[in-house]
Scaffold this motif. Structure first.
Motif, PDB file in Angstrom:
ATOM      1  N   THR A 138      15.120  68.855  -9.095  1.00  0.00           N
ATOM      2  CA  THR A 138      15.236  68.869 -10.544  1.00  0.00           C
ATOM      3  C   THR A 138      16.356  67.908 -10.929  1.00  0.00           C
ATOM      4  OG1 THR A 138      14.586  71.198 -10.673  1.00  0.00           O
ATOM      5  CG2 THR A 138      15.691  70.257 -12.607  1.00  0.00           C
ATOM      6  N   THR A 139      16.047  66.973 -11.799  1.00  0.00           N
ATOM      7  CA  THR A 139      17.067  66.077 -12.348  1.00  0.00           C
ATOM      8  C   THR A 139      17.422  66.552 -13.744  1.00  0.00           C
ATOM      9  OG1 THR A 139      16.509  64.104 -11.061  1.00  0.00           O
ATOM     10  CG2 THR A 139      17.489  63.747 -13.230  1.00  0.00           C
ATOM     11  N   LEU A 140      18.714  66.670 -13.992  1.00  0.00           N
ATOM     12  CA  LEU A 140      19.199  67.083 -15.304  1.00  0.00           C
ATOM     13  C   LEU A 140      19.982  65.926 -15.924  1.00  0.00           C
ATOM     14  CD1 LEU A 140      19.095  69.652 -17.043  1.00  0.00           C
ATOM     15  CD2 LEU A 140      21.361  70.241 -16.147  1.00  0.00           C
ATOM     16  N   ARG A 141      19.447  65.408 -17.026  1.00  0.00           N
ATOM     17  CA  ARG A 141      20.134  64.330 -17.757  1.00  0.00           C
ATOM     18  C   ARG A 141      21.128  64.954 -18.725  1.00  0.00           C
ATOM     19  NH1 ARG A 141      14.446  61.194 -18.962  1.00  0.00           N
ATOM     20  NH2 ARG A 141      14.395  59.924 -17.054  1.00  0.00           N
ATOM     21  N   LEU A 142      22.406  64.684 -18.489  1.00  0.00           N
ATOM     22  CA  LEU A 142      23.460  65.298 -19.292  1.00  0.00           C
ATOM     23  C   LEU A 142      24.089  64.297 -20.247  1.00  0.00           C
ATOM     24  CD1 LEU A 142      25.287  67.611 -16.726  1.00  0.00           C
ATOM     25  CD2 LEU A 142      23.558  68.218 -18.431  1.00  0.00           C
ATOM     26  N   PRO A 143      24.650  64.817 -21.359  1.00  0.00           N
ATOM     27  CA  PRO A 143      25.264  63.959 -22.373  1.00  0.00           C
ATOM     28  C   PRO A 143      26.781  63.869 -22.174  1.00  0.00           C
ATOM     29  CG  PRO A 143      25.062  66.151 -23.238  1.00  0.00           C
ATOM     30  CD  PRO A 143      24.608  66.216 -21.793  1.00  0.00           C
ATOM     31  N   LEU A 144      27.472  63.471 -23.203  1.00  0.00           N
ATOM     32  CA  LEU A 144      28.934  63.499 -23.252  1.00  0.00           C
ATOM     33  C   LEU A 144      29.396  64.941 -23.063  1.00  0.00           C
ATOM     34  CD1 LEU A 144      31.453  61.723 -23.988  1.00  0.00           C
ATOM     35  CD2 LEU A 144      31.104  62.491 -26.346  1.00  0.00           C
ATOM     36  N   LEU A 145      30.346  65.150 -22.140  1.00  0.00           N
ATOM     37  CA  LEU A 145      30.744  66.508 -21.770  1.00  0.00           C
ATOM     38  C   LEU A 145      32.136  66.869 -22.288  1.00  0.00           C
ATOM     39  CD1 LEU A 145      29.490  66.612 -18.067  1.00  0.00           C
ATOM     40  CD2 LEU A 145      28.436  67.728 -20.055  1.00  0.00           C
ATOM     41  N   ASN A 146      32.250  68.105 -22.779  1.00  0.00           N
ATOM     42  CA  ASN A 146      33.532  68.718 -23.134  1.00  0.00           C
ATOM     43  C   ASN A 146      33.937  69.657 -22.022  1.00  0.00           C
ATOM     44  OD1 ASN A 146      33.755  67.771 -25.865  1.00  0.00           O
ATOM     45  ND2 ASN A 146      32.131  69.201 -26.385  1.00  0.00           N
ATOM     46  N   GLY A 147      35.221  69.953 -21.941  1.00  0.00           N
ATOM     47  CA  GLY A 147      35.645  70.957 -20.976  1.00  0.00           C
ATOM     48  C   GLY A 147      37.066  70.733 -20.524  1.00  0.00           C
ATOM     49  N   ASN A 148      37.514  71.626 -19.639  1.00  0.00           N
ATOM     50  CA  ASN A 148      38.859  71.568 -19.087  1.00  0.00           C
ATOM     51  C   ASN A 148      38.765  71.177 -17.621  1.00  0.00           C
ATOM     52  OD1 ASN A 148      40.028  72.765 -21.572  1.00  0.00           O
ATOM     53  ND2 ASN A 148      38.933  74.601 -20.891  1.00  0.00           N
ATOM     54  N   SER A 149      39.131  69.959 -17.308  1.00  0.00           N
ATOM     55  CA  SER A 149      38.997  69.461 -15.939  1.00  0.00           C
ATOM     56  C   SER A 149      40.222  69.832 -15.111  1.00  0.00           C
ATOM     57  CB  SER A 149      38.821  67.946 -15.944  1.00  0.00           C
ATOM     58  OG  SER A 149      40.030  67.298 -16.318  1.00  0.00           O
ATOM     59  N   PRO A 150      40.106  69.860 -13.779  1.00  0.00           N
ATOM     60  CA  PRO A 150      41.266  70.159 -12.923  1.00  0.00           C
ATOM     61  C   PRO A 150      42.436  69.206 -13.146  1.00  0.00           C
ATOM     62  CG  PRO A 150      39.242  70.353 -11.658  1.00  0.00           C
ATOM     63  CD  PRO A 150      38.855  69.773 -12.992  1.00  0.00           C
ATOM     64  N   SER A 151      42.149  67.939 -13.423  1.00  0.00           N
ATOM     65  CA  SER A 151      43.223  66.960 -13.621  1.00  0.00           C
ATOM     66  C   SER A 151      43.761  66.950 -15.050  1.00  0.00           C
ATOM     67  CB  SER A 151      42.715  65.557 -13.278  1.00  0.00           C
ATOM     68  OG  SER A 151      41.731  65.137 -14.212  1.00  0.00           O
ATOM     69  N   GLY A 152      42.963  67.456 -16.003  1.00  0.00           N
ATOM     70  CA  GLY A 152      43.359  67.435 -17.402  1.00  0.00           C
ATOM     71  C   GLY A 152      43.195  66.088 -18.068  1.00  0.00           C
ATOM     72  N   THR A 153      42.414  65.196 -17.452  1.00  0.00           N
ATOM     73  CA  THR A 153      42.284  63.828 -17.987  1.00  0.00           C
ATOM     74  C   THR A 153      40.846  63.322 -18.032  1.00  0.00           C
ATOM     75  OG1 THR A 153      42.630  62.881 -15.767  1.00  0.00           O
ATOM     76  CG2 THR A 153      44.580  63.186 -17.154  1.00  0.00           C
ATOM     77  N   ARG A 154      39.872  64.190 -17.815  1.00  0.00           N
ATOM     78  CA  ARG A 154      38.506  63.703 -17.599  1.00  0.00           C
ATOM     79  C   ARG A 154      37.573  63.825 -18.800  1.00  0.00           C
ATOM     80  NH1 ARG A 154      37.058  63.520 -12.180  1.00  0.00           N
ATOM     81  NH2 ARG A 154      35.154  62.534 -12.950  1.00  0.00           N
ATOM     82  N   SER A 155      37.748  64.859 -19.618  1.00  0.00           N
ATOM     83  CA  SER A 155      36.753  65.150 -20.644  1.00  0.00           C
ATOM     84  C   SER A 155      37.118  64.518 -21.984  1.00  0.00           C
ATOM     85  CB  SER A 155      36.575  66.655 -20.807  1.00  0.00           C
ATOM     86  OG  SER A 155      37.706  67.209 -21.448  1.00  0.00           O
ATOM     87  N   LEU A 156      36.252  64.739 -22.967  1.00  0.00           N
ATOM     88  CA  LEU A 156      36.391  64.138 -24.285  1.00  0.00           C
ATOM     89  C   LEU A 156      37.744  64.448 -24.919  1.00  0.00           C
ATOM     90  CD1 LEU A 156      35.302  62.774 -26.851  1.00  0.00           C
ATOM     91  CD2 LEU A 156      34.151  64.938 -27.410  1.00  0.00           C
ATOM     92  N   HIS A 157      38.087  65.728 -25.064  1.00  0.00           N
ATOM     93  CA  HIS A 157      39.341  66.058 -25.748  1.00  0.00           C
ATOM     94  C   HIS A 157      40.557  65.678 -24.915  1.00  0.00           C
ATOM     95  CE1 HIS A 157      39.659  69.640 -23.189  1.00  0.00           C
ATOM     96  NE2 HIS A 157      40.840  69.902 -23.722  1.00  0.00           N
ATOM     97  N   GLU A 158      40.428  65.718 -23.592  1.00  0.00           N
ATOM     98  CA  GLU A 158      41.542  65.350 -22.722  1.00  0.00           C
ATOM     99  C   GLU A 158      41.881  63.869 -22.848  1.00  0.00           C
ATOM    100  OE1 GLU A 158      40.729  68.738 -19.270  1.00  0.00           O
ATOM    101  OE2 GLU A 158      39.971  66.693 -19.000  1.00  0.00           O
ATOM    102  N   ARG A 159      40.879  63.038 -22.999  1.00  0.00           N
ATOM    103  CA  ARG A 159      41.129  61.605 -23.156  1.00  0.00           C
ATOM    104  C   ARG A 159      41.741  61.307 -24.528  1.00  0.00           C
ATOM    105  NH1 ARG A 159      35.873  58.876 -20.052  1.00  0.00           N
ATOM    106  NH2 ARG A 159      36.454  59.660 -17.984  1.00  0.00           N
ATOM    107  N   LEU A 160      41.366  62.100 -25.528  1.00  0.00           N
ATOM    108  CA  LEU A 160      42.006  61.940 -26.832  1.00  0.00           C
ATOM    109  C   LEU A 160      43.491  62.306 -26.743  1.00  0.00           C
ATOM    110  CD1 LEU A 160      39.320  63.355 -29.300  1.00  0.00           C
ATOM    111  CD2 LEU A 160      40.053  60.979 -29.061  1.00  0.00           C
TER     112      LEU A 160
END
Length: 305
Positions: free
Chosen positions: A156-178
């Motif tokens: 099964t292939t899942l095509r994903l969009p722009l992701l939000n969330g809390n990454s282990p590094s704190g620098t990966r997701s949409l709000h973290e980059r902001l």
């Protein structure tokens, strides 16, 4: 269920590990240079995923019931500047994992991207024809073809969009980059005419765990939030959620600027082919924000305001 997870220390992989653990699954996570521990993993191994022989040995040693591939080089500039290197993870790795899944009769969940489409349609459906416009998207589409050529009955292939969330590094997701931009004293410029259908990474992970548990949902599907928003609208909502002034973001238009020719104008999807069959459901953006925290690397800046 025993699940082998690649990219376990990333934004999506770490969320999947937590979700799978909550549902009682045993997850072996493969990480690269990440030195910390990933919550949710039953065991953790460091491995260079470009070493396909070592990967094969590990897979055959563990004999998983399911393989979940969250590893990829997702930065468009990196793929454009060095396509040969990025293709090792974006194409050769999922091809090898598909072959191993077929050999083991294991479920294979492969993560692809919304970016396989060109952004010119108002709504993309499951049978819409992909038309990648950058090297990352081309590699993702090629990976889909190879995976389903080799493991049609298992993948099964899942095509994903722009992701939000809390990454282990704190620098990966949409709000973290902001937050990273703001902590440098910079205003974030966000497009009012570029639309995406953002998804909380935990929600995507829950859907992926369900797919591991189902034998009747093979093929290619899209997943995302409940509706598309402009980049600027996302920024406005994030500022409001964290009690930050909207002056931290500035509106702009991508228009016909040639610098953004490899970025899609609008990526909106009909999710019903999958949402109609899963317990997990697409979330509204405002509900996604409830799960977001101030990223650890930028808490000092936030607390100083």
């Amino acid at each position: 269920m025993k699940i082998l997870l690649t990219g376990a220390s990333g934004l999506l992989g770490s969320a999947f590990a937590r979700s799978a653990k909550r549902r009682g699954h045993h997850v072996l996570g493969i990480v690269g240079q990440f030195s910390g521990s990933v919550d949710g993993l039953a065991s953790q191994r460091q491995l260079d995923l470009r070493d396909l022989n070592a990967l094969e040995s590990l897979v055959l040693e563990t004999f998983p019931d399911a393989i979940v591939n969250c590893a990829a080089i997702t930065e468009i500039p990196s793929c454009e500047s060095d396509p040969e290197t990025s293709a090792q993870l974006n194409v050769a790795l999922p091809e090898k994992l598909a072959l191993l899944a077929r050999h083991l009769f294991a479920t294979f969940i492969h993560i692809s991207s919304e970016q396989v489409f060109d952004g010119k349609q108002s709504l993309y459906r499951r049978d819409s024809t992909p038309n990648p416009i950058n090297e990352y998207a081309r590699q993702k589409l090629e990976s889909e073809k190879r995976v389903h050529d080799l493991a049609t009955e298992f993948a099964t292939t899942l095509r994903l969009p722009l992701l939000n969330g809390n990454s282990p590094s704190g620098t990966r997701s949409l709000h973290e980059r902001l937050f990273q931009t703001w902590s440098r004293g910079q205003t974030a410029t966000l497009f009012t005419d570029e639309f995406r259908q953002p998804c909380l990474v935990d929600n995507a992970a829950d859907a992926m765990v369900e797919l591991c548990e189902r034998s009747d949902l093979k093929g290619v599907y899209s997943w995302g939030g409940d509706k598309p928003l402009s980049r600027f609208e996302m920024g406005q909502a994030i500022c409001k959620h964290f009690g930050l002034p909207e002056s931290l973001i500035a509106p702009a238009e991508r228009g016909d600027d040639p610098r953004f020719a490899n970025r899609q104008a609008s990526l909106a999807f009909d999710l019903t082919p999958l949402s109609g069959k899963l317990k997990t459901q697409p979330q509204a953006f405002v509900d996604q924000l409830d799960s977001l925290i101030v990223p650890k690397p930028f808490r000092a800046w936030y607390n100083s305001l």
